[in-house]
Write an enzyme that holds these catalytic residues in place. Structure first.
Site: not given
Ligand code: 5GP
Length: 176
Positions: A98-99, A102, A151, A164
């Site tokens: 995963e990237d 959050d 963010f 990206r």
């Molecule tokens: P979660 O489901 O954990 O809230 O969010 C995960 C997804 O939200 C990540 O795979 C990513 O695509 C997006 N995301 C969460 N935080 C960020 C951020 O700070 N920047 C970006 N570009 N995407 C984020």
């Protein structure tokens, strides 16, 4: 779209060193076994391609498409599958890449989805983790960096599909 005012949060060199270490740890974790490394699209493609080159094992590459943000900067809580893996995962050693984690909703969804396919072992790695994730139920086996609740873009992460291609992680000063 108003251009983002960016400042570097994690440099290219810092990423490189951390990815090398993660690659070594993952190699040790699955020592001598083959693995299926799953890249979650789109955000983790750059991390994924660097990480698998640091893993000294036979690696089968798979891609899983999910989208949870729909162009916004806060998680919608809704996870949409846009692309599935091409081979069965039953009995395989699976590494989910995963990237960023959050709220942890996406990771929790992906883990449930992959565990239902009965892999031999499922391990998870995310380049970045935000504080909310630490408070959620979702467990993560490896991560690159813990960052503040800001963010970020770059190194695969986008804002409205842009940024990206930055080789480093930057925070957007005019968004947070
Ligand atoms: P979660 O489901 O954990 O809230 O969010 C995960 C997804 O939200 C990540 O795979 C990513 O695509 C997006 N995301 C969460 N935080 C960020 C951020 O700070 N920047 C970006 N570009 N995407 C984020």
């Amino acid at each position: 779209m108003v251009p983002l005012k960016l400042s570097t949060m994690i440099s290219e060199q810092q990423i490189k060193e951390r990815v090398k270490t993660l690659g070594k740890q993952i190699t040790e974790e699955f020592k001598g076994e083959d693995i299926v490394a799953i890249c979650t699209l789109k955000g983790s493609y750059m991390f994924y391609s660097d990480l698998i080159r640091e893993i000294d094992l036979n690696v089968v590459c798979e891609f899983f498409g999910v989208s949870s943000y729909h162009g916004k900067t806060e998680s919608s809580g809704e996870v949409k599958v846009t692309l599935d893996v091409t081979h069965p995962l039953e009995g395989k050693n699976v590494l989910l890449v995963e990237d960023i984690v959050d709220s942890g909703l996406t990771m929790a969804y992906l883990k449930t989805c992959l565990l239902a396919r009965k892999p031999k072992k499922l391990k998870t790695v995310s380049l970045l983790v935000k504080p909310a994730a630490m408070k959620s139920d979702v467990s993560l086996d490896y991560h690159g960096f813990t960052i503040d609740n800001e963010f970020v873009v770059g190194y695969g992460l986008d804002y409205q599909e842009l940024y990206r291609n930055l080789p480093y992680i930057a925070k957007a000063d005019n968004l947070n």
